[in-house]
Design a protein around this motif. Structure first.
Motif, PDB file in Angstrom:
ATOM      1  N   GLU A   1      -2.799   5.479  -2.851  1.00 59.28           N
ATOM      2  CA  GLU A   1      -3.661   6.547  -2.341  1.00 59.28           C
ATOM      3  C   GLU A   1      -2.829   7.822  -2.254  1.00 59.28           C
ATOM      4  O   GLU A   1      -1.715   7.791  -1.740  1.00 59.28           O
ATOM      5  CB  GLU A   1      -4.218   6.205  -0.953  1.00 59.28           C
TER       6      GLU A   1
ATOM      7  N   GLU B   1       0.995   5.324   0.145  1.00 58.57           N
ATOM      8  CA  GLU B   1       0.275   6.540   0.508  1.00 58.57           C
ATOM      9  C   GLU B   1       1.175   7.742   0.251  1.00 58.57           C
ATOM     10  O   GLU B   1       2.216   7.888   0.891  1.00 58.57           O
ATOM     11  CB  GLU B   1      -0.158   6.507   1.971  1.00 58.57           C
TER      12      GLU B   1
ATOM     13  N   THR C   1      -1.560  -1.000  -4.224  1.00 59.11           N
ATOM     14  CA  THR C   1      -2.632  -0.007  -4.201  1.00 59.11           C
ATOM     15  C   THR C   1      -2.037   1.369  -3.893  1.00 59.11           C
ATOM     16  O   THR C   1      -1.072   1.478  -3.132  1.00 59.11           O
ATOM     17  CB  THR C   1      -3.695  -0.352  -3.146  1.00 59.11           C
TER      18      THR C   1
ATOM     19  N   LYS D   1       0.850  -1.191   0.000  1.00 59.09           N
ATOM     20  CA  LYS D   1       0.000   0.000   0.000  1.00 59.09           C
ATOM     21  C   LYS D   1       0.887   1.243   0.000  1.00 59.09           C
ATOM     22  O   LYS D   1       1.726   1.424   0.872  1.00 59.09           O
ATOM     23  CB  LYS D   1      -0.922   0.017   1.217  1.00 59.09           C
TER      24      LYS D   1
END
Length: 400
Positions: free
Chosen positions: A377, A290, A375, A288
């Motif tokens: 973000e 960010e 992913t 992930k």
């Protein structure tokens, strides 16, 4: 008497002087190094050496002819760096001195064969500091050093200053070496190219004579192990910098949809950071990302009223989508095409799950990385809109 004798024993070693010092007029100070693959398969070593400005010798001859230069180029071919270095030393009357080097540039053909022998030499030589910036070029490295500088006295100094500005990937020899030898991470370095000073078509440059070029940091060299395997362009490089949390500053420019008036909005990035978090659930590993950024609007050719909080909120979402696309662009090429973990995801997994890394992922990482789920973000915050919030648009009745 004993005290005096003891004092002499202590002081005598301190009076030996600088036995290993080298006088400036006895050395040839190397400022830049270019390494290429010669046509016969040998290595071509080129050194950019500082020319003393004091009167005497070659410098005096240059001054007399009106062609004073601050550097000279010396090159030689050899089966290895040390062999080419020996030949160069035979050509000049001073001892080659590497301690003040700025940059080391490597040509593509040599880099694709592997850079371990190059790094081995510069890691062992007592003068060759590992703080030199390491650069790669698609053409010949010697052509970069031959380019005339525009803002600094020498080409190598100009390249060092551009690296310090962090307009692209900034890597020194030591950092490249460490990443190359670290499990779960592959090395990268900046790409340098000779680009035209003026933005014009080829025919326009020929007609106007504006064909001058300048060495520029332009893209990224991607490695697997010690071998060059490909290149990323400027836009993809920005994605790398976001993921590696190395983006110190930059520019974002996004198009505004036609249904909202069209145009573009440009912003300056003042602050950026990224968190890379491995997530292991039910024996399935994912990453992930960010990304966080703070920006200030520098340009607004759209009809958006930036004094409206709702408009700013919508605009932030547009910038966040742009950042995510940049990151995804870099991921697609490195994961699917090059299959090289230049982001250090493997190291992140090792820090989060050390036992699992050692027992399972370490030996399989080359196979796992290309299919690793990632992913993204992004969180972008607009910190300012400049001196005005209203769009500077000419009314339609005036245009007509």
């Amino acid at each position: 008497m004993k005290r005096i004798f003891t004092l002499l024993i202590v002081l005598v070693p301190l009076l030996t002087g600088c036995w290993s010092r080298q006088e400036v007029n006895d050395v040839a100070i190397v400022l830049g190094v270019a390494l290429d693959k010669a046509k016969n398969g040998n290595l071509l070593l080129t050194l950019q050496i500082a020319v003393p400005k004091a009167s005497g010798g070659a410098s005096e001859a240059n001054q007399a002819s009106g062609t004073t230069k601050s550097t000279m180029m010396v090159s030689a071919e050899g089966a290895s760096i040390i062999e080419a270095y020996r030949i160069i030393q035979e050509k000049i009357s001073r001892e080659v001195f590497f301690a003040h080097g700025r940059v080391i540039i490597v040509g593509e053909k040599l880099a694709r064969d592997g850079v371990s022998p190059i790094l081995d030499f510069f890691s062992r030589h007592r003068q060759a500091h590992l703080r030199n910036y390491l650069l790669f070029t698609k053409g010949k490295a010697v052509d970069i050093l031959r380019t005339n500088p525009h803002f600094e006295a020498i080409t190598s100094e100009e390249l060092r200053e551009k690296e310090k500005m962090e307009v692209g990937v900034k890597v020194r020899v030591r950092e490249f070496w460490d990443r190359m030898l670290t499990d779960g991470e592959e090395p990268v370095a900046a790409q340098v190219s000779n680009l035209p000073v003026e933005a014009a078509s080829q025919n326009e440059r020929k007609d106007s004579g504006a064909s001058k070029k300048i060495p520029s940091i332009h893209g990224t060299a991607i490695f697997r192990g010690d071998r060059l395997i490909g290149w990323l362009n400027d836009k993809e490089t920005r994605g790398i910098l976001w993921i590696r949390s190395e983006l110190e500053s930059g520019v974002l420019a996004v198009p505004i949809p036609k249904e909202k008036g069209g145009g573009r909005v440009g912003a300056r990035i003042w602050k950026a950071s990224t968190k890379v978090n491995p997530v292991l659930r039910n024996d399935k590993l994912a990453i992930k990302i960010e990304a966080y950024g703070e920006i200030e609007i520098f340009e607004n050719s759209s009809k958006l009223d930036l004094s409206n909080p709702m408009v700013l909120h919508t605009l932030q979402s547009v910038f966040e989508k742009d950042v995510e696309e940049r990151i995804q662009l870099a991921l697609n090429k490195t994961q699917k095409q090059f299959k090289s973990d230049i982001f250090g995801f493997g190291q992140a997994v090792y820090r989060a799950y050390p036992k699992k890394w050692e027992t399972y992922y370490k030996q399989r990482w080359y196979k796992i990385f290309p299919d690793l789920e990632v992913t993204i973000e992004s969180h972008v915050k607009i910190q300012g809109t400049g001196f005005t919030t209203k769009p500077l648009l000419i009314p339609d009745h005036i245009k007509n």
